[in-house]
Design an enzyme around this catalytic site. Structure first.
Site, PDB file in Angstrom:
ATOM      1  N   LEU A 178      -2.848  -5.592   2.103  1.00 21.89           N
ATOM      2  CA  LEU A 178      -2.574  -4.429   2.950  1.00 21.89           C
ATOM      3  C   LEU A 178      -1.304  -4.720   3.741  1.00 21.89           C
ATOM      4  CD1 LEU A 178      -6.189  -3.734   4.182  1.00 21.89           C
ATOM      5  CD2 LEU A 178      -4.737  -2.048   3.070  1.00 21.89           C
TER       6      LEU A 178
ATOM      7  N   HIS B  40      -2.899   4.281   9.060  1.00 19.80           N
ATOM      8  CA  HIS B  40      -3.623   4.066   7.797  1.00 19.80           C
ATOM      9  C   HIS B  40      -4.062   2.605   7.634  1.00 19.80           C
ATOM     10  CE1 HIS B  40      -4.368   5.462   3.630  1.00 19.80           C
ATOM     11  NE2 HIS B  40      -4.087   4.216   3.301  1.00 19.80           N
TER      12      HIS B  40
HETATM   13  N1  LIG Z   1      -1.635   1.153   1.814  1.00 16.10           N
HETATM   14  C1  LIG Z   1      -2.376   0.322   1.059  1.00 16.10           C
HETATM   15  C2  LIG Z   1      -3.480   0.798   0.334  1.00 16.10           C
HETATM   16  N2  LIG Z   1      -3.800   2.107   0.366  1.00 16.10           N
HETATM   17  C3  LIG Z   1      -4.690   2.738  -0.583  1.00 16.10           C
HETATM   18  C4  LIG Z   1      -6.157   2.661  -0.195  1.00 16.10           C
HETATM   19  O1  LIG Z   1      -6.630   1.331  -0.305  1.00 16.10           O
HETATM   20  C5  LIG Z   1      -7.023   3.538  -1.086  1.00 16.10           C
HETATM   21  O2  LIG Z   1      -6.828   3.189  -2.436  1.00 16.10           O
HETATM   22  C6  LIG Z   1      -6.751   5.015  -0.920  1.00 16.10           C
HETATM   23  O3  LIG Z   1      -6.844   5.372   0.435  1.00 16.10           O
HETATM   24  C7  LIG Z   1      -7.781   5.848  -1.719  1.00 16.10           C
HETATM   25  O4  LIG Z   1      -9.109   5.617  -1.294  1.00 16.10           O
HETATM   26  N3  LIG Z   1      -4.220  -0.058  -0.400  1.00 16.10           N
HETATM   27  C8  LIG Z   1      -3.907  -1.381  -0.446  1.00 16.10           C
HETATM   28  O5  LIG Z   1      -4.628  -2.163  -1.106  1.00 16.10           O
HETATM   29  N4  LIG Z   1      -2.819  -1.850   0.246  1.00 16.10           N
HETATM   30  C9  LIG Z   1      -2.048  -1.038   0.992  1.00 16.10           C
HETATM   31  O6  LIG Z   1      -1.070  -1.529   1.621  1.00 16.10           O
HETATM   32  C1  LIG Z   2      -0.985   6.012   1.970  1.00 22.94           C
HETATM   33  C2  LIG Z   2      -1.076   4.537   2.130  1.00 22.94           C
HETATM   34  O1  LIG Z   2      -1.826   3.920   1.474  1.00 22.94           O
HETATM   35  C3  LIG Z   2      -0.253   3.819   3.144  1.00 22.94           C
HETATM   36  O2  LIG Z   2       0.834   3.252   2.518  1.00 22.94           O
HETATM   37  C4  LIG Z   2       0.134   4.625   4.318  1.00 22.94           C
HETATM   38  O3  LIG Z   2       1.348   4.224   4.794  1.00 22.94           O
HETATM   39  P1  LIG Z   2       1.924   4.906   6.112  1.00 22.94           P
HETATM   40  O4  LIG Z   2       1.146   4.287   7.242  1.00 22.94           O
HETATM   41  O5  LIG Z   2       3.377   4.516   6.158  1.00 22.94           O
HETATM   42  O6  LIG Z   2       1.707   6.384   5.990  1.00 22.94           O
END
Ligand SMILES: Nc1c(NC[C@H](O)[C@H](O)[C@H](O)CO)[nH]c(=O)[nH]c1=O
Ligand SMILES: CC(=O)[C@@H](O)COP(=O)(O)O
Length: 175
Positions: free
Chosen positions: A69, A76
């Site tokens: 992450l 988020h």
């Molecule tokens: N921003 C990151 C995500 N975002 C996606 C979420 O984990 C998820 O797949 C989505 O919200 C649908 O349920 N995931 C990561 O593993 N790392 C990130 O930095």
């Molecule tokens: C949508 C995501 O998974 C995540 O990258 C959100 O990023 P942000 O905080 O820049 O909108």
């Protein structure tokens, strides 16, 4: 001993480095490639659910969930990091299958690189943690004291891993 790895496709390159570290740790603990099950999910948020499904198959002595992450511009990151950490802990407690929290929660890409490559690949420690917790589980559920728990777990569908451990007479070191 059979170990499951669930990895994310988000930040795939970094996650693959972590998986390499995990496998190095497992190999040092004598876990053979044939006893490593590997699958993927879209993102870290999906890890707890996938870990639950895998735990319920009863085929793994421990599960390693791994992802990366990276803080973005919004909240988020905070919501997902918190939900995933709590979700993974809950799945371990609910299923009695150890689930390793192999998710890096970083402010930027450099922090990720520093923790997923070279001598500081955190995956290596997660591999060893999974083996230690799998052994602990076997001691807890496979010995005499665990007979009742084992029956309960078998009834819930935790068959195979427990059968394997039950078939070997084990001297308890922890309890
Ligand atoms: N921003 C990151 C995500 N975002 C996606 C979420 O984990 C998820 O797949 C989505 O919200 C649908 O349920 N995931 C990561 O593993 N790392 C990130 O930095
Ligand atoms: C949508 C995501 O998974 C995540 O990258 C959100 O990023 P942000 O905080 O820049 O909108």
């Amino acid at each position: 001993m059979r170990i499951g790895i669930i990895k994310t496709r988000w930040n795939e390159e970094h996650v693959n480095n972590l998986v390499a570290g995990i496998k190095k740790g497992l190999k040092e603990c004598k876990v053979s490639d044939t006893n490593i099950f590997e699958t993927s999910v879209p993102g870290s948020f999906e890890l707890p659910m996938a870990a639950r499904f895998l735990a319920l198959t009863g085929t793994c002595d421990a599960i390693i969930t791994t992802g990366v992450l990276i803080k973005g511009d919004t909240m988020h990151f905070e919501f997902i990091a918190d939900a995933v950490a709590k979700g993974i802990m809950n799945i371990g407690l609910q299923t009695s299958t150890p689930v390793v929290f192999g998710v890096l929660t970083c402010q930027n890409e450099q922090q990720v690189k520093d923790r997923s490559t070279g001598d500081n690949n955190h995956g290596y420690d997660w591999g060893k943690t999974a083996v230690e917790m799998a052994l602990l589980r076997t001691e807890a559920l496979g010995g005499k004291k665990g007979e009742e728990s084992k029956e309960m777990l078998a009834a819930m569908g935790f068959g195979k891993a427990d059968e394997d451990s039950a078939s070997k007479e084990k001297k308890s070191a922890f309890f």
